[in-house]
Design a protein around this motif. Structure first.
Motif, PDB file in Angstrom:
ATOM      1  N   SER A  41     -20.295 -15.186  -0.600  1.00 39.02           N
ATOM      2  CA  SER A  41     -21.513 -15.478   0.166  1.00 39.02           C
ATOM      3  C   SER A  41     -21.602 -16.965   0.498  1.00 39.02           C
ATOM      4  CB  SER A  41     -22.751 -15.030  -0.612  1.00 39.02           C
ATOM      5  OG  SER A  41     -22.925 -15.782  -1.790  1.00 39.02           O
ATOM      6  N   TYR A  87     -24.574 -12.562   2.512  1.00 40.62           N
ATOM      7  CA  TYR A  87     -24.465 -11.636   1.390  1.00 40.62           C
ATOM      8  C   TYR A  87     -23.013 -11.311   1.084  1.00 40.62           C
ATOM      9  CZ  TYR A  87     -29.433 -10.883   2.319  1.00 40.62           C
ATOM     10  OH  TYR A  87     -30.776 -11.067   2.518  1.00 40.62           O
ATOM     11  N   ASP A  88     -22.756 -11.092  -0.187  1.00 36.03           N
ATOM     12  CA  ASP A  88     -21.479 -10.579  -0.666  1.00 36.03           C
ATOM     13  C   ASP A  88     -21.806  -9.292  -1.407  1.00 36.03           C
ATOM     14  OD1 ASP A  88     -19.324  -9.880  -2.264  1.00 36.03           O
ATOM     15  OD2 ASP A  88     -19.232 -11.772  -3.353  1.00 36.03           O
ATOM     16  N   ARG A  89     -21.518  -8.197  -0.760  1.00 30.46           N
ATOM     17  CA  ARG A  89     -21.796  -6.887  -1.346  1.00 30.46           C
ATOM     18  C   ARG A  89     -20.501  -6.308  -1.914  1.00 30.46           C
ATOM     19  NH1 ARG A  89     -25.374  -7.140   3.179  1.00 30.46           N
ATOM     20  NH2 ARG A  89     -27.538  -6.682   2.607  1.00 30.46           N
ATOM     21  N   GLU A  90     -20.171  -6.782  -3.111  1.00 27.80           N
ATOM     22  CA  GLU A  90     -18.946  -6.361  -3.811  1.00 27.80           C
ATOM     23  C   GLU A  90     -17.680  -6.720  -3.037  1.00 27.80           C
ATOM     24  OE1 GLU A  90     -19.291  -2.671  -6.372  1.00 27.80           O
ATOM     25  OE2 GLU A  90     -20.657  -2.126  -4.741  1.00 27.80           O
ATOM     26  N   GLU A  91     -17.759  -7.755  -2.211  1.00 31.12           N
ATOM     27  CA  GLU A  91     -16.592  -8.178  -1.432  1.00 31.12           C
ATOM     28  C   GLU A  91     -15.666  -9.090  -2.234  1.00 31.12           C
ATOM     29  OE1 GLU A  91     -17.990  -9.605   2.493  1.00 31.12           O
ATOM     30  OE2 GLU A  91     -19.796  -8.446   1.997  1.00 31.12           O
ATOM     31  N   VAL A 112     -22.730  -8.607  -6.691  1.00 35.69           N
ATOM     32  CA  VAL A 112     -23.332  -8.950  -5.400  1.00 35.69           C
ATOM     33  C   VAL A 112     -23.823 -10.392  -5.446  1.00 35.69           C
ATOM     34  CG1 VAL A 112     -23.999  -6.597  -4.767  1.00 35.69           C
ATOM     35  CG2 VAL A 112     -25.559  -8.000  -6.140  1.00 35.69           C
ATOM     36  N   CYS A 113     -23.900 -11.020  -4.282  1.00 39.81           N
ATOM     37  CA  CYS A 113     -24.325 -12.419  -4.202  1.00 39.81           C
ATOM     38  C   CYS A 113     -25.156 -12.633  -2.941  1.00 39.81           C
ATOM     39  CB  CYS A 113     -23.132 -13.364  -4.150  1.00 39.81           C
ATOM     40  SG  CYS A 113     -21.894 -13.125  -5.440  1.00 39.81           S
ATOM     41  N   SER A 148     -25.525 -14.894  -8.065  1.00 42.05           N
ATOM     42  CA  SER A 148     -24.641 -13.745  -8.246  1.00 42.05           C
ATOM     43  C   SER A 148     -25.119 -12.910  -9.425  1.00 42.05           C
ATOM     44  CB  SER A 148     -23.202 -14.206  -8.508  1.00 42.05           C
ATOM     45  OG  SER A 148     -22.719 -14.991  -7.451  1.00 42.05           O
ATOM     46  N   THR A 161     -24.520  -5.452  -9.361  1.00 41.93           N
ATOM     47  CA  THR A 161     -25.022  -4.637  -8.255  1.00 41.93           C
ATOM     48  C   THR A 161     -26.240  -3.829  -8.647  1.00 41.93           C
ATOM     49  OG1 THR A 161     -22.758  -4.444  -7.424  1.00 41.93           O
ATOM     50  CG2 THR A 161     -24.362  -2.862  -6.568  1.00 41.93           C
ATOM     51  N   LEU A 165     -30.721  -7.897  -3.844  1.00 36.59           N
ATOM     52  CA  LEU A 165     -30.446  -8.992  -2.925  1.00 36.59           C
ATOM     53  C   LEU A 165     -31.662  -9.383  -2.094  1.00 36.59           C
ATOM     54  CD1 LEU A 165     -26.851  -8.085  -1.658  1.00 36.59           C
ATOM     55  CD2 LEU A 165     -27.499  -9.985  -3.140  1.00 36.59           C
TER      56      LEU A 165
END
Length: 235
Positions: free
Chosen positions: A128, A178-182, A188-189, A208, A211, A216
């Motif tokens: 993110s 957003y970082d959705r499990e990336e 998540v972040c 962070s 999930t 978020l």
């Protein structure tokens, strides 16, 4: 190689391989090989007659280090507030090439153990903080990241250039990434950019968490507010 760079003293305009080998105790053949590598990396410049001098790139790195130290000190209270309010992990990062470098990390008691560490790097496109910075960076910087390849870090990492650019457009409009499990399964972040006076990102902050524990949409406003406040404090 650090010993070779440290061998230069105040007043030294340029040094030869023999003198560098004498000062460091490194064999001359090894010194010759290592200095050639330092020249290739732009850390040493040829000065004629087989001598070498420190390159301007080292000055630029030093200036960056000073600026980042100030950024860490300024950001630390806001990172602490984010951690205390959410019990999750707060990050401060900058972009270097195609990766983010973490300048500060305050780990939360309820957050997962993350691979990030102070001074560590991570592919920018999978974080993110990286996406927040890239959304407010020049087109050439974004092109460089995409050209280098959007490698798959987790099953949910965005690797399609078109989709990635679309994400950056949305981030630029909303001011939050957003970082959705990336970057990792189960994590998540939410990240937001730190903007300089010219509107480009000089760094980013993020939170962070797990999930199934961190919502978020609930933490995003706090991250965004912290980033906006910090941006106003930047020189």
């Amino acid at each position: 190689m650090a010993a070779l760079l440290s061998a230069f003293r105040p007043g030294d305009e340029a040094l030869g391989v023999s003198e560098l080998a004498r000062r460091t105790g490194v064999p001359k053949s090894t010194t010759h090989r290592l200095t050639a590598h330092l020249v290739d990396e732009g850390l040493l410049d040829p000065a004629g007659k087989g001598r070498l001098r420190l390159a301007l790139k080292l000055f630029e790195i030093g200036q960056l280090a000073v600026a980042q130290r100030g950024l860490v000190d300024t950001a630390r209270p806001y990172l602490a507030d984010l951690r205390e309010a959410t019990r999750n992990t707060a990050h401060l990062a900058v972009l270097e090439g195609t990766e983010v470098v973490y300048l500060d990390i305050l780990r939360g008691p309820d957050a997962p153990t993350l691979p990030s560490r102070v001074g560590g790097r991570f592919p920018a496109h999978a974080t993110s903080v990286g996406k927040a910075i890239l959304a407010f960076s020049s087109e050439s910087v974004v092109d460089g990241v995409i050209t280098a390849g959007l490698s798959r870090i987790s099953p949910r990492t965005v690797t399609a250039p078109g989709l990635f650019r679309s994400q950056l457009t949305t981030i630029a409009r909303e001011g939050i990434a957003y970082d959705r499990e990336e970057s990792g399964v189960g994590v998540v972040c939410a990240g937001a950019p730190l903007l300089g006076s010219d509107g480009t990102a000089v760094g980013a902050v993020s939170l962070s968490g797990w999930t199934n524990r961190m919502r978020l949409e609930r933490v995003a406003p706090a991250v965004r507010t912290a980033a906006l406040t910090l941006s106003r404090l930047l020189p």
